[in-house]
Design an enzyme around this catalytic site. Structure first.
Site, PDB file in Angstrom:
ATOM      1  N   CYS A 253      32.600  54.661  19.581  1.00 22.20           N
ATOM      2  CA  CYS A 253      31.227  55.128  19.582  1.00 22.20           C
ATOM      3  C   CYS A 253      31.223  56.069  20.784  1.00 22.20           C
ATOM      4  O   CYS A 253      30.516  57.117  20.758  1.00 22.20           O
ATOM      5  CB  CYS A 253      30.294  54.155  19.428  1.00 22.20           C
ATOM      6  SG  CYS A 253      29.989  52.845  20.714  1.00 22.20           S
ATOM      7  N   HIS A 301      26.443  49.761  21.282  1.00 23.18           N
ATOM      8  CA  HIS A 301      26.677  50.996  20.288  1.00 23.18           C
ATOM      9  C   HIS A 301      25.770  52.225  20.442  1.00 23.18           C
ATOM     10  O   HIS A 301      24.702  52.113  20.985  1.00 23.18           O
ATOM     11  CB  HIS A 301      26.395  50.690  18.849  1.00 23.18           C
ATOM     12  CG  HIS A 301      27.287  51.398  17.743  1.00 23.18           C
ATOM     13  ND1 HIS A 301      28.363  51.442  17.709  1.00 23.18           N
ATOM     14  CD2 HIS A 301      26.580  52.253  16.824  1.00 23.18           C
ATOM     15  CE1 HIS A 301      28.883  52.148  16.637  1.00 23.18           C
ATOM     16  NE2 HIS A 301      27.791  52.756  16.226  1.00 23.18           N
ATOM     17  N   HIS A 313      28.102  59.147  14.051  1.00 28.38           N
ATOM     18  CA  HIS A 313      28.698  58.238  14.948  1.00 28.38           C
ATOM     19  C   HIS A 313      29.916  57.629  14.469  1.00 28.38           C
ATOM     20  O   HIS A 313      30.431  57.958  13.425  1.00 28.38           O
ATOM     21  CB  HIS A 313      27.586  57.173  15.192  1.00 28.38           C
ATOM     22  CG  HIS A 313      27.720  56.250  14.080  1.00 28.38           C
ATOM     23  ND1 HIS A 313      27.309  54.714  13.965  1.00 28.38           N
ATOM     24  CD2 HIS A 313      27.575  56.396  12.732  1.00 28.38           C
ATOM     25  CE1 HIS A 313      27.282  54.220  12.894  1.00 28.38           C
ATOM     26  NE2 HIS A 313      27.351  55.204  12.039  1.00 28.38           N
TER      27      HIS A 313
END
Length: 338
Positions: A253, A301, A313
């Protein structure tokens, strides 16, 4: 028929009849059989447990991934800091080298001066210098030489002081690097465990469709850098998630957001916590395409916001880079790089 088999004689008054006792035994056996049949019928009638749906499997894996991703981002953090500190150590080493040479040369000059004066006497050049100053006697000559030596000593002491400062800084930095290297090694050991868990999860992962909704977006982009970052991130849709990867063939990420903004000329650290501090805070109502959107209280994240509650993402292993609604995870906040 059962009655016909019973004995015809009567028993004495007050004694129980064999006929009712026999009937009771038969009835009990029949009830037992009926009960067994009823239980069996009930078991047959009970509905079988259905296999979990792909959505349920996805949700279960997402839940497990929440436990794994913080460790992955901690590994990214240590690696990023170790890279910075090793660079600092190398730069200090380069600064120390000329200081060491300068110190050695100054020390040699002091030694040479002492040797020439006290053993072989002043050199011709030094004698000429002394004559030009017209010293009155040998005591004045020696005082002058002492001043020259003191000047050399002062120069040496200055160089040594600077060198000690750099040595001290380098020692502290080397200790930090050693601690970080140890932590990196420990996290690398965890990597084997995480990869084993990922492999287990992958065995039950259903095939997922890659979403490209809203990617790239052209409306509401706050800057040319944000536009470039969005275009770059959207161009990675479909590429696999690999933890610790920052492109160009795979990403995690924070690796994806780093890669996207690097293309726009903005450097972000490959760690979600660092990226949170590398941008300006914006409220959810102020968030625009190109902003970074972070999730969970520990910020483990991050995605690139596209507007309209969508982001691009790198979700997790088994799920390639794609677009997704930001509301499927708890949003921690937004940051605007640059």
């Amino acid at each position: 028929m059962l009655v016909a088999t019973m004995p015809p004689h009567r028993h004495a008054q007050g004694q129980p009849s064999a006929r009712p006792a026999g009937l009771r035994r038969v009835v009990q056996r029949l009830l037992t059989v009926v009960a067994a049949v009823a239980v069996g019928a009930g078991m047959l009638a009970a509905p079988a447990y259905a296999a979990p749906s792909p959505e349920e499997i996805e949700a279960a894996i997402d839940k497990q991934w929440e436990q794994l991703e913080p460790t992955i981002e901690e590994y990214n953090k240590v690696r990023a800091q170790l890279k910075v500190d090793r660079k600092k150590s190398a730069e200090l080493g380069k600064k120390i080298q000329p200081l060491a040479l300068e110190t050695e040369m100054a020390m040699n000059r002091v030694s040479d001066l002492a040797t020439r004066h006290y053993i072989t006497g002043p050199s011709r050049d030094l004698g000429a210098l002394l004559v030009s100053t017209k010293p009155g006697n040998l005591a004045e000559q020696l005082t002058y030489l002492d001043r020259l030596a003191a000047s050399e000593r002062k120069q040496v002491e200055g160089v040594l002081a600077v060198r000690r400062k750099y040595d001290s800084e380098k020692q502290k930095l080397d200790a930090t690097i050693a601690a970080e290297a140890k932590k990196e090694k420990e996290l690398a050991a965890k990597k084997t465990q995480i990869n084993a868990e990922i492999k287990r999860l992958q065995a039950s992962m259903p095939k997922t469709t890659v979403s490209v909704a809203g990617c790239p977006t052209v409306n509401g982009v706050v800057s040319s850098a944000a536009r470039k970052a969005i275009q770059t991130a959207c161009a990675q849709v479909g590429k696999p998630y690999v933890w610790g990867a920052d492109g160009p063939s795979s990403f995690d990420c924070s690796g994806l957001t780093q890669y996207a903004y690097k293309a726009a000329g903005i450097y972000l650290t490959h760690h979600t916590g660092a990226q949170w501090n590398e941008g300006r805070a914006v409220s959810r109502s102020e968030a625009r395409p190109g902003d970074l959107v972070f999730f969970f209280s520990d910020l483990h994240h991050v995605g690139l916001y596209l507007g309209g509650n969508l982001m691009v993402h790198a979700p997790r292993t088994g799920k390639p880079v794609q677009t997704q609604n930001i509301n499927y995870m708890p949003v921690a906040g937004f940051r605007r790089p640059g």
